[in-house]
Structure formats: structure tokens, C-alpha cells
Design a protein around this motif. Structure first.
Motif, PDB file in Angstrom:
ATOM      1  N   ASN A 114       0.826  -1.215   0.000  1.00 55.85           N
ATOM      2  CA  ASN A 114       0.000   0.000   0.000  1.00 55.85           C
ATOM      3  C   ASN A 114       0.859   1.264   0.000  1.00 55.85           C
ATOM      4  O   ASN A 114       2.090   1.206   0.086  1.00 55.85           O
ATOM      5  N   ASP A 115       0.186   2.374  -0.083  1.00 57.27           N
ATOM      6  CA  ASP A 115       0.842   3.680  -0.186  1.00 57.27           C
ATOM      7  C   ASP A 115       1.281   4.143   1.210  1.00 57.27           C
ATOM      8  O   ASP A 115       0.435   4.369   2.072  1.00 57.27           O
ATOM      9  N   PRO A 116       2.587   4.295   1.440  1.00 58.95           N
ATOM     10  CA  PRO A 116       3.030   4.671   2.794  1.00 58.95           C
ATOM     11  C   PRO A 116       2.620   6.090   3.185  1.00 58.95           C
ATOM     12  O   PRO A 116       2.702   6.456   4.360  1.00 58.95           O
ATOM     13  N   SER A 117       2.172   6.905   2.218  1.00 55.60           N
ATOM     14  CA  SER A 117       1.741   8.263   2.564  1.00 55.60           C
ATOM     15  C   SER A 117       0.272   8.299   2.981  1.00 55.60           C
ATOM     16  O   SER A 117      -0.216   9.320   3.445  1.00 55.60           O
ATOM     17  N   ALA A 118      -0.435   7.192   2.778  1.00 58.25           N
ATOM     18  CA  ALA A 118      -1.819   7.119   3.239  1.00 58.25           C
ATOM     19  C   ALA A 118      -1.808   6.631   4.692  1.00 58.25           C
ATOM     20  O   ALA A 118      -0.829   6.042   5.131  1.00 58.25           O
ATOM     21  N   PRO A 119      -2.889   6.879   5.428  1.00 54.70           N
ATOM     22  CA  PRO A 119      -2.820   6.615   6.875  1.00 54.70           C
ATOM     23  C   PRO A 119      -3.043   5.150   7.255  1.00 54.70           C
ATOM     24  O   PRO A 119      -3.876   4.845   8.079  1.00 54.70           O
ATOM     25  N   TYR A 120      -2.330   4.218   6.610  1.00 52.52           N
ATOM     26  CA  TYR A 120      -2.514   2.806   6.956  1.00 52.52           C
ATOM     27  C   TYR A 120      -1.498   2.318   7.985  1.00 52.52           C
ATOM     28  O   TYR A 120      -1.678   1.271   8.573  1.00 52.52           O
ATOM     29  N   GLY A 121      -0.422   3.028   8.146  1.00 54.59           N
ATOM     30  CA  GLY A 121       0.563   2.629   9.160  1.00 54.59           C
ATOM     31  C   GLY A 121       1.527   1.568   8.682  1.00 54.59           C
ATOM     32  O   GLY A 121       2.702   1.825   8.490  1.00 54.59           O
ATOM     33  N   LEU A 122       1.009   0.344   8.462  1.00 58.13           N
ATOM     34  CA  LEU A 122       1.877  -0.776   8.101  1.00 58.13           C
ATOM     35  C   LEU A 122       1.747  -1.106   6.621  1.00 58.13           C
ATOM     36  O   LEU A 122       0.696  -0.874   6.034  1.00 58.13           O
ATOM     37  N   GLY A 123       2.791  -1.675   6.033  1.00 59.60           N
ATOM     38  CA  GLY A 123       2.683  -2.131   4.645  1.00 59.60           C
ATOM     39  C   GLY A 123       4.004  -2.076   3.910  1.00 59.60           C
ATOM     40  O   GLY A 123       5.002  -1.549   4.421  1.00 59.60           O
ATOM     41  N   PHE A 124       3.986  -2.671   2.723  1.00 60.02           N
ATOM     42  CA  PHE A 124       5.153  -2.708   1.845  1.00 60.02           C
ATOM     43  C   PHE A 124       4.857  -1.874   0.599  1.00 60.02           C
ATOM     44  O   PHE A 124       3.723  -1.859   0.125  1.00 60.02           O
ATOM     45  N   SER A 125       5.874  -1.223   0.059  1.00 65.50           N
ATOM     46  CA  SER A 125       5.621  -0.406  -1.142  1.00 65.50           C
ATOM     47  C   SER A 125       6.919  -0.119  -1.884  1.00 65.50           C
ATOM     48  O   SER A 125       8.008  -0.206  -1.316  1.00 65.50           O
ATOM     49  N   LYS A 126       6.753   0.274  -3.144  1.00 59.93           N
ATOM     50  CA  LYS A 126       7.883   0.833  -3.887  1.00 59.93           C
ATOM     51  C   LYS A 126       8.161   2.225  -3.333  1.00 59.93           C
ATOM     52  O   LYS A 126       7.242   2.860  -2.799  1.00 59.93           O
ATOM     53  N   VAL A 127       9.368   2.710  -3.538  1.00 62.25           N
ATOM     54  CA  VAL A 127       9.664   4.033  -2.992  1.00 62.25           C
ATOM     55  C   VAL A 127       9.062   5.135  -3.862  1.00 62.25           C
ATOM     56  O   VAL A 127       8.930   4.995  -5.071  1.00 62.25           O
ATOM     57  N   LEU A 128       8.741   6.230  -3.190  1.00 62.54           N
ATOM     58  CA  LEU A 128       8.477   7.505  -3.850  1.00 62.54           C
ATOM     59  C   LEU A 128       9.639   8.406  -3.473  1.00 62.54           C
ATOM     60  O   LEU A 128      10.142   8.338  -2.342  1.00 62.54           O
ATOM     61  N   ALA A 129      10.055   9.261  -4.393  1.00 62.12           N
ATOM     62  CA  ALA A 129      11.237  10.076  -4.097  1.00 62.12           C
ATOM     63  C   ALA A 129      11.003  11.530  -4.481  1.00 62.12           C
ATOM     64  O   ALA A 129      10.233  11.825  -5.397  1.00 62.12           O
ATOM     65  N   THR A 130      11.683  12.430  -3.776  1.00 66.51           N
ATOM     66  CA  THR A 130      11.603  13.857  -4.091  1.00 66.51           C
ATOM     67  C   THR A 130      12.511  14.108  -5.302  1.00 66.51           C
ATOM     68  O   THR A 130      13.675  14.485  -5.163  1.00 66.51           O
ATOM     69  N   MET A 131      11.944  13.837  -6.465  1.00 66.74           N
ATOM     70  CA  MET A 131      12.694  13.907  -7.726  1.00 66.74           C
ATOM     71  C   MET A 131      11.837  14.606  -8.765  1.00 66.74           C
ATOM     72  O   MET A 131      10.611  14.528  -8.731  1.00 66.74           O
ATOM     73  N   ARG A 132      12.544  15.221  -9.727  1.00 69.67           N
ATOM     74  CA  ARG A 132      11.856  15.797 -10.890  1.00 69.67           C
ATOM     75  C   ARG A 132      12.570  15.291 -12.135  1.00 69.67           C
ATOM     76  O   ARG A 132      13.761  15.573 -12.305  1.00 69.67           O
ATOM     77  N   ASN A 133      11.895  14.521 -12.937  1.00 71.77           N
ATOM     78  CA  ASN A 133      12.498  13.925 -14.135  1.00 71.77           C
ATOM     79  C   ASN A 133      13.816  13.212 -13.832  1.00 71.77           C
ATOM     80  O   ASN A 133      14.813  13.381 -14.518  1.00 71.77           O
ATOM     81  N   GLY A 134      13.806  12.470 -12.741  1.00 71.45           N
ATOM     82  CA  GLY A 134      14.973  11.674 -12.386  1.00 71.45           C
ATOM     83  C   GLY A 134      16.065  12.431 -11.660  1.00 71.45           C
ATOM     84  O   GLY A 134      17.117  11.871 -11.350  1.00 71.45           O
TER      85      GLY A 134
END
Ligand SMILES: Cc1cc2nc3c(=O)[nH]c(=O)nc-3n(C[C@H](O)[C@H](O)[C@H](O)COP(=O)(O)OP(=O)(O)OC[C@H]3O[C@@H](n4cnc5c(N)ncnc54)[C@H](O)[C@@H]3O)c2cc1C
Length: 601
Positions: free
Chosen positions: A197-217
Motif C-alpha cells: 500500500n501507499d506509505p503516505s496514506a494513513p494505513y501505518g503498516l505495509g510494503f511499497s515501492k519508494v516515492l522520491a523527491t525527484m523531478r524527471n529523475g
């Protein structure tokens, strides 16, 4: 185009109009252009009636700081203040000089210029707890709009859209590369009963791909996000390579009225007619307060600084410790190493398309927020597992080792014999540490470092929780001492194809403890665990009844008028997540509070 601009900056060009002619006074003086300070400078200068001066000790970014994969390289440059802790009896025992590296960014953009770009926000419980501690307005429902306000996540795919922003200054995206490990990691999590699930949503626990503070890589630092787009504003002056040495406070009225600083070997005094906003980060903000007469009475008396306000400045230091030293070998070339990414195809793909392994943020590909048997509140993670596309054995050029403070002798003994084997890592991170440290003023010289006493792992439960995290991460063979009752990630059937093995050479200092036992991992934690650079809490926010509080819920320093702290140091408790986005949220919320208060005056 961005990369070209950065390349120009590498050779001294900068698109920042670096102010050297200061006005006598500004409405607001912001000290420190980091994750908090850049947001505040942007939002306050939205009002064309207000003049804002932003002072930053470091320099502008360059094209190397932009490349996500080589984030660890930044900590061996002058973009890092280079702090080290005092020697501790409980942690960093096997690291260089027995001290912990405590990297902090010294750049336009602050620590967001040297960080690993991971975008997370902490959990709902974190903020609700802040509010319960007597900080009205800081509960999850109140802070969520500020996270959304900052964010531009238009390119994000695997997210829960209602919790994300699409029009903020801060670009957030998925890396332009994914190794085959990611899916297997997430599938293993599902086997353990965790959702993808999305770690930025209020679920607390879970596995996810990373999101990064990036712009066009490319890295989207606080400066790229919040400053560069508004440099045309004539009411905002920015001064880099400028070292603030004191906040000026009138001893009789207790009113902050300006700052003293050095630039180009000249000493300046500039006045603030409305407020001084201190955003110098969790080490330098408390240090500057103490240098200015705000801090613990005993310490200021010891160093001969006249006391203006007795507050527990520098206490409550909290941080996230990680075990980044685990290496998992695989039998296929699916991982990322120093040597592996030197090939021209990857370089070309990055430079011209902003894609490929160079876009992996600090080498981290996926995250898991999990609970060990020590977690007391359901759904509240006490361990994070960070999946790394590579591992320490592949760090042949030494940037990761330098960041962590791993001595050459340790590397030679444990890792170098395996330098060419494909391997990945899973780093368990202690999310809810109980140990508390301190930033202590050493003397009255503003250019001298304060003493850093983080007391990592002073509380035994912190070590035990880390050991459980390691057991979740590590390879487990059914016939060996490694057995644990939990199904471990790398033991799951999803990883079986890679025939995963581990280094079995014990860490120096832990040779006499049976390898793989809980005692062994506890010893390893005390010897080689390192900080993720999430130092917070040293100017604690709390109600007047809290004897440890330094600022109130509107981030005003107790007992001093016209002085606010807006950075990571105000967190009463570290969140169960990475801190950059949280501090930007703090900057957004603080700016609104400042605007509201001055609109009423
Ligand atoms: C190696 C590393 C990796 C990290 N990875 C991540 C990650 O992946 N994701 C994440 O969310 N967080 C990460 N973090 C943490 C995160 O980046 C920081 O918590 C955050 O950037 C801190 O923001 P801040 O505003 O509190 O302080 P900073 O961003 O440190 O800003 C303080 C600024 O004040 C300036 N300053 C200090 N003293 C003075 C002075 N006397 N005069 C003038 N200027 C001064 C500093 O130079 C600095 O620019 C990482 C940190 C480190 C060290």
C-alpha cells in the motif's frame, strides 16, 4: 536543461542572486535555507508587502547533488557539516574513532541536498500523538492538508490519490528503474500478512515501492522546489555562504530584533522588524539559541553566556538508527554496484532520459513498515525495512562506507573478499526509539561545534527491537542457528530462485558471540548500526506545562518575543517515517500561522 544548469553551477555559475548588500532591516529574517527554511521563505515572500531575508551558510547545489543514486557521495563533500558524536558506550563501537557520523546538509536546500530523497510522511498515530501531548492543531487531520499543499505527485502511479497533492512545489515521483528484487520484496511482505500500500496514506503498516523527491529523475531539493521558482521576487533576498552567529535579543524586553552574521569575512547586523525564524536544523538551531542566551541555565553559565531564558534547549535529541551493514548475495546479476553502473548505457540513459539505475534514490528501491513483538500499539510500525538495490560489498569506491563511518579494516575483513558478488541489502530502521540524546554547547565561540551526545541504544529495548528487525530481514536457513519463528523476508519462496546467502564473517568486536544468535545481532547493532540522519526534537514543541518544551504549538520560543523555530528540531517525537517531507509540512503550517498572526495585528 536542468542538468545543464546544474553543470554550469558546478563551475561556479549560480542562478541565485546572492545578496551582499543588505538592507538595514527586513520584516522577517529566516536563518537556514533547509527543508523548513526554504518553505518559510517562499510562503512569507508571497506577500509582496513583506521583505524577507534568507541566510544560508552553505553554497548552491551542483549537478552531482542531483543524481539520486550517488546520494551518499554528497556526505564526503563540503555540502555536509561533517558532525560527529562524542564517543558513546552504547553505539557506533566499531565505527571510525568509535564515534557516530551525524551528517547535516550545508547548502541552499540544507539536508535535502544530501539526503536519500525518500518521500514518506510518518503515520497518523505520530501526529495524533503530537496533538495529545498538548499541541493543538498538529493532529493528523490538521497536518494532512499541508503535506498535500507542498506536493506535486502527478506522475505517481501506485498511490492512494486522495492523500496526495498535484499542484505543490515539491516534485515527487517513482524512480525510473526497478530491479526484479522489488516485486519479490513486496510479495514476501504479503506472505507475512502485510499489504502492498501507499506509505503516505494513513494505513501505518505495509510494503511499497519508494516515492522520491525527484523531478524527471533529478533530486528535487527544498531549494529546487521552493526557492528556485520564486527567485524573481524582489521582496526576497537570499544570501549564501553566510554564517549566522547570534540572534539579537533585547535583554529587557526579551524581544528578538535581528541577527549577526559573517559573509565574505565581514561581520553584519541586520534587523528583523517582525520576526526572526530559526530554521538551522536540529543541531544548529539549538546551538544558535544557546549562543544567543536561550538555553539551560547551567550550561550557559558554564560557558559564560548571559542567560536570557532558561529552557531545555538541546535536550530530547531523537534519531533513526539503521543496520545498513547486512548483505544478501544472489546468484544473478540483478543488483546495483559501484562498478556495475559505470557502463555507458546507464550513464547515457540517465543524462538524456532521466531514467535507469542512476535514478534509484540513494540505492533504495522499496520500503516496509512493520511491527515486531515489542510494538505496543496496533498498526503503529516500530521497524522500517529499506530494500537496497546494492550492498556494502559493492561499495568499492567507498562513498557509502564514508557516510556510515565504516573503517577500512572492517571493510577489508568483512566485505572486500566479496566485492564482485552481486548482492542487495535490507536495512532495518528503528522507528520509535526510546533513547534520548543531547546537543550541548561547548563554549561561547559560535564557530566551534557543540557536543553531540545522541545516546543511541542507551535504552535496551531499542537494541532488542532492532534485533527483531534484523531477524525479519535476514536470510534464515531452516537447519541453522538463524531460525526464527517469523517467516523472514529473504527466506520467503519469492526469493528462493536467487539462492540467497549472507556474509558469515563476524563483525570485529563481536567474534566471541555465537554468530547469528540474538546476542550476536545485538552486538552488531551496537558496533555498526548508523544514523539515517533524522535528528529531531532538540527544540521540543510542547504546552507551557511541559518542562522540556522550548516552543509552543505555534512554534514561538517560550519567553522570547518575535522568535520562532521552524525545522525538524520542534518535533516532540520523531515520526515513524523519513523526516524531510514532515519538515516541509512544518514549514507550510508555520508560514500559515505567521500570516494569520500578522494579519490580526
Ligand atoms: C544522509 C541523510 C539521508 C537522509 N535521507 C532522507 C530521506 O531519504 N528522506 C527523508 O525524508 N529525509 C532524509 N533525511 C533527513 C532530512 O533530509 C532532514 O531531516 C531534513 O532535510 C532536515 O530539515 P531541517 O530544515 O530541519 O534542517 P536542514 O535541512 O539541515 O536545514 C538547516 C539549514 O540551516 C543552515 N544553517 C545551519 N546553521 C547555520 C548558520 N549558523 N548560519 C546560516 N545557516 C545555517 C544549514 O546549512 C542548512 O542548510 C536524510 C538525512 C541525511 C543526513
Amino acid at each position: 536543461q536542468n542538468l545543464l544548469n546544474d553543470f554550469r553551477r558546478f563551475f561556479g555559475a549560480s542562478d541565485v542572486r546572492d545578496t551582499a548588500n543588505f538592507r538595514k532591516s527586513y520584516d522577517f529574517v529566516v536563518v537556514g535555507a533547509g527543508s523548513g527554511g526554504c518553505v518559510v521563505a517562499n510562503r512569507l515572500s508571497e506577500n509582496p508587502e513583506w521583505s524577507v531575508l534568507l541566510l544560508e551558510a552553505g553554497d548552491d547545489e551542483n549537478f552531482l547533488t542531483d543524481v539520486p543514486l550517488i546520494a551518499s557521495l554528497q556526505t564526503i563533500t563540503s555540502y555536509n557539516w561533517g558532525y560527529k558524536s562524542e564517543r558513546l558506550a552504547t553505539a557506533c563501537l566499531g565505527l571510525i574513532d568509535g564515534r557516530c557520523n551525524m551528517p547535516r546538509g550545508k547548502a541552499l536546500g540544507g539536508t535535502s541536498v544530501i539526503n536519500f530523497l525518500l518521500y514518506t510522511r510518518g503515520t497518523k498515530q505520530d501526529f495524533d500523538q503530537w496533538a495529545e501531548l498538548g499541541n493543538p492543531g498538529w493532529g493528523y487531520d490538521q497536518v494532512l492538508p499541508y503535506f498535500i499543499k507542498s506536493e506535486n505527485c502527478t506522475k505517481c502511479r501506485e498511490i492512494d490519490g486522495k492523500y496526495h497533492g498535484k499542484s505543490g512545489y515539491l516534485s515527487v515521483e517513482h524512480p525510473g528503474y526497478e530491479s526484479p528484487l522489488v516485486k519479490r520484496f513486496i510479495k514476501s511482505g504479503e506472505e507475512l500478512g502485510y499489504k502492498n500500500n501507499d506509505p503516505s496514506a494513513p494505513y501505518g503498516l505495509g510494503f511499497s515501492k519508494v516515492l522520491a523527491t525527484m523531478r524527471n529523475g533529478m533530486r528535487c531539493s527544498a531549494s529546487k522546489a521552493f526557492l528556485k521558482p520564486i527567485l524573481h521576487r524582489t521582496n526576497l533576498h537570499v544570501s549564501i555562504k553566510t554564517r549566522v552567529t547570534k540572534i539579537l535579543i533585547d535583554p529587557s524586553t526579551k524581544q528578538a530584533y535581528g541577527v549577526q552574521f559573517w559573509k565574505n569575512r565581514r561581520k553584519f547586523t541586520v534587523l528583523a522588524t517582525k520576526e526572526v525564524v530559526l530554521s538551522a536544523g536540529s543541531i544548529n538551531s539549538p546551538h544558535l539559541l544557546m549562543l544567543s542566551g536561550v538555553g539551560p541555565r547551567d550550561d550557559l553559565t558554564r560557558v559564560g553566556i548571559p542567560l536570557l531564558q532558561n529552557l531545555k534547549v538541546g535536550y530530547n535529541l531523537q534519531d533513526h538508527m539503521a543496520m545498513s551493514a547486512l548483505v544478501f548475495f544472489v546468484n544473478e546479476s540483478i543488483t546495483v554496484s559501484d562498478r556495475g553502473v559505470q557502463n555507458p548505457v546507464d550513464i547515457f540513459n540517465y543524462v538524456f532520459n532521466g531514467r535507469g539505475p542512476y535514478t534509484i534514490p540513494g540505492g533504495a528501491e522499496a520500503l516496509a513498515f512493520v511491527q515486531t513483538k515489542y510494538a505496543k500499539i496496533g498498526g503503529y510500525p516500530d521497524i522500517e525495512l529499506v530494500l537496497g538495490a546494492g550492498a556494502l560489498n559493492g561499495d568499492v569506491y567507498g562513498s557509502l562506507r564514508s557516510l556510515l563511518g565504516i573503517p577500512r579494516s572492517l571493510f577489508e575483513r568483512v566485505y572486500a573478499p566479496h566485492a564482485y558478488k552481486p548482492a542487495f541489502s535490507i536495512a532495518p530502521v528503528l522507528m520509535r526509539p526510546k533513547s534520548r540524546g543531547r546537543v550541548v554547547i561547548k563554549d561561547g565561540n559560535p564557530l566551534h561545534w557543540p557536543k553531540l551526545i545522541p545516546n543511541y541504544f542507551e535504552n535496551e529495548e531499542d537494541v532488542k527491537t532492532m534485533v527483531e528487525g534484523i531477524k525479519m530481514a535476514r536470510w534464515s536457513s531452516s537447519a541453522s542457528v538463524f531460525c526464527s519463528s517469523a517467516i523472514t523476508i529473504t527466506q520467503s519462496r519469492h526469493f528462493q530462485k536467487y539462492n540467497i546467502t549472507m556474509i558469515t564473517t563476524p563483525f570485529p568486536g563481536c567474534e566471541t558471540v555465537p554468530f547469528g544468535s540474538d546476542e550476536y545481532w545485538a552486538c552488531a547493532v551496537r558496533h555498526v548500526a548508523t544514523t539515517l540522519g533524522h535528528q529531531v526534537g532538540t527544540c521540543k514543541m510542547g504546552p507551557p506545562s511541559d518542562p522540556d518544551a522550548v516552543v509552543d504549538e505555534r512554534l514561538r520560543v517560550y519567553g522570547i518575543k518575535g522568535l520562532r523555530v521552524v525545522d525538524g528540531s520542534i518535533m516532540p517525537n520523531v515520526v515513524a517515517g523519513h523526516t524531510n517531507a514532515v519538515i516541509m509540512m512544518i514549514g507550510e503550517k508555520a508560514s500559515d500561522m505567521i500570516k494569520q498572526e500578522w494579519a490580526r495585528k
